[in-house]
Design a protein around this motif. Sequence first.
Motif, PDB file in Angstrom:
ATOM      1  N   PHE A 109     -32.554 -60.350   7.673  1.00 27.94           N
ATOM      2  CA  PHE A 109     -33.581 -59.527   8.280  1.00 27.94           C
ATOM      3  C   PHE A 109     -34.483 -59.005   7.171  1.00 27.94           C
ATOM      4  CE2 PHE A 109     -35.201 -55.588  10.130  1.00 27.94           C
ATOM      5  CZ  PHE A 109     -35.484 -55.967  11.439  1.00 27.94           C
ATOM      6  N   THR A 110     -35.799 -59.107   7.361  1.00 28.84           N
ATOM      7  CA  THR A 110     -36.740 -58.652   6.344  1.00 28.84           C
ATOM      8  C   THR A 110     -37.230 -57.254   6.687  1.00 28.84           C
ATOM      9  OG1 THR A 110     -37.500 -60.938   6.306  1.00 28.84           O
ATOM     10  CG2 THR A 110     -38.790 -59.328   5.053  1.00 28.84           C
ATOM     11  N   PHE A 136     -24.224 -36.151  14.314  1.00 29.62           N
ATOM     12  CA  PHE A 136     -24.866 -37.267  14.972  1.00 29.62           C
ATOM     13  C   PHE A 136     -25.880 -37.860  14.019  1.00 29.62           C
ATOM     14  CE2 PHE A 136     -28.394 -38.664  17.722  1.00 29.62           C
ATOM     15  CZ  PHE A 136     -27.680 -39.532  18.531  1.00 29.62           C
ATOM     16  N   HIS A 137     -26.048 -39.162  14.043  1.00 23.93           N
ATOM     17  CA  HIS A 137     -27.178 -39.690  13.276  1.00 23.93           C
ATOM     18  C   HIS A 137     -27.816 -40.873  13.963  1.00 23.93           C
ATOM     19  CE1 HIS A 137     -24.237 -42.565  11.551  1.00 23.93           C
ATOM     20  NE2 HIS A 137     -25.278 -43.355  11.600  1.00 23.93           N
ATOM     21  N   ASN A 138     -28.913 -41.268  13.405  1.00 25.94           N
ATOM     22  CA  ASN A 138     -29.806 -42.195  14.060  1.00 25.94           C
ATOM     23  C   ASN A 138     -30.524 -42.961  12.957  1.00 25.94           C
ATOM     24  OD1 ASN A 138     -31.401 -43.379  15.942  1.00 25.94           O
ATOM     25  ND2 ASN A 138     -32.307 -41.485  16.719  1.00 25.94           N
ATOM     26  N   LEU A 139     -30.217 -44.236  12.840  1.00 16.48           N
ATOM     27  CA  LEU A 139     -30.868 -45.058  11.816  1.00 16.48           C
ATOM     28  C   LEU A 139     -31.437 -46.308  12.455  1.00 16.48           C
ATOM     29  CD1 LEU A 139     -31.447 -46.135   8.884  1.00 16.48           C
ATOM     30  CD2 LEU A 139     -29.089 -46.976   8.861  1.00 16.48           C
ATOM     31  N   GLN A 140     -32.721 -46.509  12.310  1.00 18.17           N
ATOM     32  CA  GLN A 140     -33.286 -47.793  12.689  1.00 18.17           C
ATOM     33  C   GLN A 140     -33.969 -48.384  11.474  1.00 18.17           C
ATOM     34  OE1 GLN A 140     -35.839 -45.338  13.882  1.00 18.17           O
ATOM     35  NE2 GLN A 140     -33.997 -44.344  14.633  1.00 18.17           N
ATOM     36  N   ILE A 141     -33.763 -49.674  11.284  1.00 21.23           N
ATOM     37  CA  ILE A 141     -34.486 -50.370  10.239  1.00 21.23           C
ATOM     38  C   ILE A 141     -35.455 -51.306  10.959  1.00 21.23           C
ATOM     39  CG2 ILE A 141     -34.314 -51.856   8.230  1.00 21.23           C
ATOM     40  CD1 ILE A 141     -31.483 -50.857   7.809  1.00 21.23           C
ATOM     41  N   LEU A 142     -36.739 -51.119  10.724  1.00 20.84           N
ATOM     42  CA  LEU A 142     -37.733 -51.989  11.346  1.00 20.84           C
ATOM     43  C   LEU A 142     -38.090 -53.096  10.369  1.00 20.84           C
ATOM     44  CD1 LEU A 142     -40.105 -49.320  12.940  1.00 20.84           C
ATOM     45  CD2 LEU A 142     -37.955 -50.233  13.788  1.00 20.84           C
ATOM     46  N   GLY A 143     -38.399 -54.242  10.916  1.00 24.38           N
ATOM     47  CA  GLY A 143     -38.742 -55.361  10.054  1.00 24.38           C
ATOM     48  C   GLY A 143     -38.908 -56.615  10.874  1.00 24.38           C
ATOM     49  N   HIS A 177     -39.390 -64.606  11.142  1.00 27.37           N
ATOM     50  CA  HIS A 177     -39.801 -64.777   9.756  1.00 27.37           C
ATOM     51  C   HIS A 177     -40.109 -66.240   9.476  1.00 27.37           C
ATOM     52  CE1 HIS A 177     -39.262 -64.496   5.262  1.00 27.37           C
ATOM     53  NE2 HIS A 177     -40.095 -63.509   5.530  1.00 27.37           N
ATOM     54  N   ARG A 178     -39.271 -67.106  10.042  1.00 25.28           N
ATOM     55  CA  ARG A 178     -39.481 -68.539   9.856  1.00 25.28           C
ATOM     56  C   ARG A 178     -40.751 -69.019  10.538  1.00 25.28           C
ATOM     57  NH1 ARG A 178     -33.527 -71.269   9.657  1.00 25.28           N
ATOM     58  NH2 ARG A 178     -32.920 -69.439  10.840  1.00 25.28           N
ATOM     59  N   LYS A 179     -41.106 -68.334  11.643  1.00 26.01           N
ATOM     60  CA  LYS A 179     -42.359 -68.686  12.334  1.00 26.01           C
ATOM     61  C   LYS A 179     -43.559 -68.098  11.609  1.00 26.01           C
ATOM     62  CE  LYS A 179     -40.356 -68.389  16.927  1.00 26.01           C
ATOM     63  NZ  LYS A 179     -40.067 -67.170  17.703  1.00 26.01           N
ATOM     64  N   GLY A 180     -43.272 -67.410  10.496  1.00 27.88           N
ATOM     65  CA  GLY A 180     -44.365 -66.831   9.722  1.00 27.88           C
ATOM     66  C   GLY A 180     -44.959 -65.578  10.320  1.00 27.88           C
ATOM     67  N   GLU A 181     -44.199 -64.917  11.168  1.00 25.39           N
ATOM     68  CA  GLU A 181     -44.700 -63.676  11.768  1.00 25.39           C
ATOM     69  C   GLU A 181     -44.914 -62.612  10.694  1.00 25.39           C
ATOM     70  OE1 GLU A 181     -45.693 -62.917  14.632  1.00 25.39           O
ATOM     71  OE2 GLU A 181     -45.020 -64.633  15.831  1.00 25.39           O
ATOM     72  N   GLN A 182     -46.003 -61.909  10.828  1.00 26.39           N
ATOM     73  CA  GLN A 182     -46.242 -60.794   9.925  1.00 26.39           C
ATOM     74  C   GLN A 182     -45.585 -59.543  10.490  1.00 26.39           C
ATOM     75  OE1 GLN A 182     -47.554 -60.879   6.841  1.00 26.39           O
ATOM     76  NE2 GLN A 182     -47.332 -63.041   7.362  1.00 26.39           N
ATOM     77  N   PRO A 183     -45.046 -58.720   9.612  1.00 25.38           N
ATOM     78  CA  PRO A 183     -44.523 -57.441  10.108  1.00 25.38           C
ATOM     79  C   PRO A 183     -45.664 -56.591  10.648  1.00 25.38           C
ATOM     80  CG  PRO A 183     -44.514 -57.496   7.709  1.00 25.38           C
ATOM     81  CD  PRO A 183     -44.857 -58.878   8.178  1.00 25.38           C
ATOM     82  N   ALA A 184     -45.433 -55.964  11.789  1.00 24.79           N
ATOM     83  CA  ALA A 184     -46.426 -55.027  12.308  1.00 24.79           C
ATOM     84  C   ALA A 184     -46.376 -53.776  11.454  1.00 24.79           C
ATOM     85  CB  ALA A 184     -46.105 -54.670  13.754  1.00 24.79           C
TER      86      ALA A 184
END
Lengths: 168, 168
Positions: free
Chosen positions: B127-128, A131-138, A144-151
């Motif tokens: 996705f960033t 079993f595996h579990n991968l999440q990519i946060l970003g 991104h276009r709205k200029g949101e900063q990554p938390a």
Amino acid sequence: MPAIEREITRFQDFLSRQGQKLTQERTSLVREIFSTHYHFEADELLFKMKQKSVKISRATVYRTLELLVKSGLVRRVHLGEEHYHYEHVRGDSHHDHLVCTACGSVIEFNDPELEQRQLDICARKKFTPTFHNLQILGVCDSCHRKGEQPASPDRVMTIGEGAMKLRK
Amino acid sequence: MPAIEREITRFQDFLSRQGQKLTQERTSLVREIFSTHYHFEADELLFKMKQKSVKISRATVYRTLELLVKSGLVRRVHLGEEHYHYEHVRGDSHHDHLVCTACGSVIEFNDPELEQRQLDICARKKFTPTFHNLQILGVCDSCHRKGEQPASPDRVMTIGEGAMKLRK
DNA sequence: ATGATGTTGAGACTGAGTCTCAGGTGCGGA
DNA sequence: TCCGCACCTGAGACTCAGTCTCAACATCAT
């Protein structure tokens, strides 16, 4: 909606194989999960049922989710928060998640090459994967276009924002 | 052990950059983390300090861990359990984990090709990425030889088994 | 010494999830 | 049809990890 009926039948088969029953409560939970939700939290589901005036206790929700996970109809995933999220599996293949830390949206992807690479790594380490579990946060494209900063990684927005929690 | 002193200095630098102080409590936590533990849980750390008769409250442990994560000296990881685990970072590069569901051992790996593939996927989805988290659950070589069965994905053995929890 | 700022421990609190137990349900067999 | 038994349910107590509050304490510049 015939698709949902098919899932219900699959669940019933699973249950009866172990001498368990498909009750009214279980049926309505499956119906709810497969009709409207995709990624959801246990408490969110409980809340939705309450909204629809379907009386189901917290314990039953958790118990049913456990059965659904065991039956393979529902998958339990981590999306970067403390607690679990669930997603229904409609016979579709395994996938992993990109989670936007600005708006909470979840993008799925399935990449056979990535999966294969993981198997290679396991083989190299003589590890038998189950079993595996991968999440990519970003940050997703539109944020991104709205200029949101990554938390920062430990401050991720709630996925099921809409669901005001009300206990008791 | 000079290595630990170096980490303590790094932490102090981080703290003073934001007008915070390296206290006795913080120092002893860093010392504990970098001397004996590798993957550990917050409560396990609290317990170890108690065992050594170093009086540090739960709140301070959590507060200090948060600071250590922010400073980059410690990383917060999911290893397939409900709650977080922490691991210290000794200037070594990013890695992911193979977690044995039979004995709880953790094998680290770092595979640049896998990382690259993830970046490709993100690019394709516009996705960033800021951060990712991959655990592969399964059975390690020695458990496999002992004929251990893989636990089901939602029943994973505790990593920090040794640490009897005692509250208050 | 004073005040400003940062830190601490104790313990109350929270949120997610589990457990218990008495009462309810439903199905197979007489 | 009725019975019995295994299964299921809801209510609420409980657990566990983690957070928050607040009063007391430490440190430092003035």
